[in-house]
Design a protein around this motif. Structure first.
Motif, PDB file in Angstrom:
ATOM      1  N   TYR A 164       4.385  -3.278   8.278  1.00 25.27           N
ATOM      2  CA  TYR A 164       5.755  -3.400   7.732  1.00 25.27           C
ATOM      3  C   TYR A 164       5.606  -4.291   6.286  1.00 25.27           C
ATOM      4  O   TYR A 164       6.425  -3.701   5.414  1.00 25.27           O
ATOM      5  N   THR A 209       6.637  -0.940  -1.741  1.00 28.59           N
ATOM      6  CA  THR A 209       7.952  -0.307  -2.065  1.00 28.59           C
ATOM      7  C   THR A 209       8.813  -1.005  -3.085  1.00 28.59           C
ATOM      8  O   THR A 209       9.268  -0.362  -3.870  1.00 28.59           O
ATOM      9  N   TYR A 210       8.674  -2.391  -3.006  1.00 28.29           N
ATOM     10  CA  TYR A 210       9.429  -3.119  -4.137  1.00 28.29           C
ATOM     11  C   TYR A 210       8.473  -4.142  -4.455  1.00 28.29           C
ATOM     12  O   TYR A 210       8.587  -5.339  -4.285  1.00 28.29           O
ATOM     13  N   ALA A 239       6.697  -3.021   2.548  1.00 31.45           N
ATOM     14  CA  ALA A 239       7.835  -3.539   1.908  1.00 31.45           C
ATOM     15  C   ALA A 239       7.329  -3.944   0.619  1.00 31.45           C
ATOM     16  O   ALA A 239       7.991  -3.831  -0.728  1.00 31.45           O
ATOM     17  N   MET A 258      18.285  -6.648   8.105  1.00 27.89           N
ATOM     18  CA  MET A 258      16.860  -6.712   8.048  1.00 27.89           C
ATOM     19  C   MET A 258      16.418  -8.007   8.430  1.00 27.89           C
ATOM     20  O   MET A 258      15.263  -8.338   9.167  1.00 27.89           O
ATOM     21  N   PHE A 274      13.437  -6.406   0.563  1.00 24.08           N
ATOM     22  CA  PHE A 274      13.404  -5.207   1.475  1.00 24.08           C
ATOM     23  C   PHE A 274      14.368  -4.070   1.377  1.00 24.08           C
ATOM     24  O   PHE A 274      14.404  -3.233   2.092  1.00 24.08           O
TER      25      PHE A 274
END
Length: 239
Positions: free
Chosen positions: A156, A163-164, A160, A103, A88
């Motif tokens: 969400y 993105t990763y 995440a 987070m 995250f």
């Protein structure tokens, strides 16, 4: 005063759907939930829980994680293990520990929201358990809460995940997900022509020998100067 006409859309989930043309099952779930909020609120509670389960299962499979049966039987376990197998914040973030603490508080809130949805679904969902035929049902007002919570959670988690992305050699790879690598293959190999049909080298390699494609991808990513593959136009999930 006339009744307000409610038109509900899951904007977060629709954003995910726009980034990939492959999520047919999720698309069906999203559209069903959007209709149910107004037309059949009880169904909305079933669908809200189901969409979250779909997102978690998809993300885990994308990341090459084997899903035990006991995870599938408990949405709480499913989302907790999904979160545990994701990133995250960047690994080189200067305040990673403190940021992760914040987070985790957010993620704890998501888990609590999921648990609440599961409890509501058990009490109010049409497909959960049999009930008194004369039992009053909840309305669009309550269904909106469940649908919007599910929309936020799924959006969400997928952001995440995207993105990763996982670098595991066992992760799921779909053709088109690795745009930078495909470009690398195409730039270093000729196109293939059969009669009047032309195919990119990356496409041929993927569909003819997926194992070789994955092996080359892993080798490419292992190169010190390899460009990280974070193409925003594609999503890694497929249903």
């Amino acid at each position: 005063m006339t009744d307000q006409i409610i038109v509900f859309q899951m904007h977060g989930c629709r954003e995910i759907l726009e980034s990939t043309g492959k999520a047919g099952f999720l698309r069906q779930q999203v559209f069903t939930l959007e209709r149910a909020v107004v037309e059949d609120p009880s169904v909305a509670f079933d669908m809200a829980k189901s969409i979250i389960e779909t997102a978690c299962i998809t993300i885990l499979l994308d990341r090459g994680v084997t899903i035990p049966d006991d995870w599938k039987k408990s949405i709480e376990k499913l989302i907790e293990n999904t979160i545990a197998n994701m990133e995250f914040v960047p690994t080189d973030h200067p305040n990673k520990t403190k940021t992760l603490l914040g987070m985790k508080n957010v993620l704890h809130g998501l888990s609590t929201a999921v648990l609440g949805l599961a409890q509501i679904r058990n009490n109010e969902g049409t497909a959960s358990h049999g009930k008194d035929a004369y039992k009053p049902v909840l309305t669009t007002f309550q269904a909106l809460m469940a649908a919007r919570a599910a929309d936020a959670i799924v959006h969400y988690l997928f952001l995440a995940h995207k993105t990763y992305p996982s670098t595991s050699s066992s992760r799921r790879v779909n053709y088109g997900d690795e745009a930078t690598f495909d470009q690398y293959i195409n730039e270093n190999n000729d196109t293939i022509t059969i009669f009047n049909y032309t195919y990119e080298a990356s496409e041929v390699l993927y569909y003819v020998d997926e194992k070789a494609y994955r092996d080359e991808l892993n080798e490419y990513n292992a190169q010190p100067n390899a460009t990280p593959i974070t193409d925003e136009s594609e999503d890694a999930e497929q249903l």
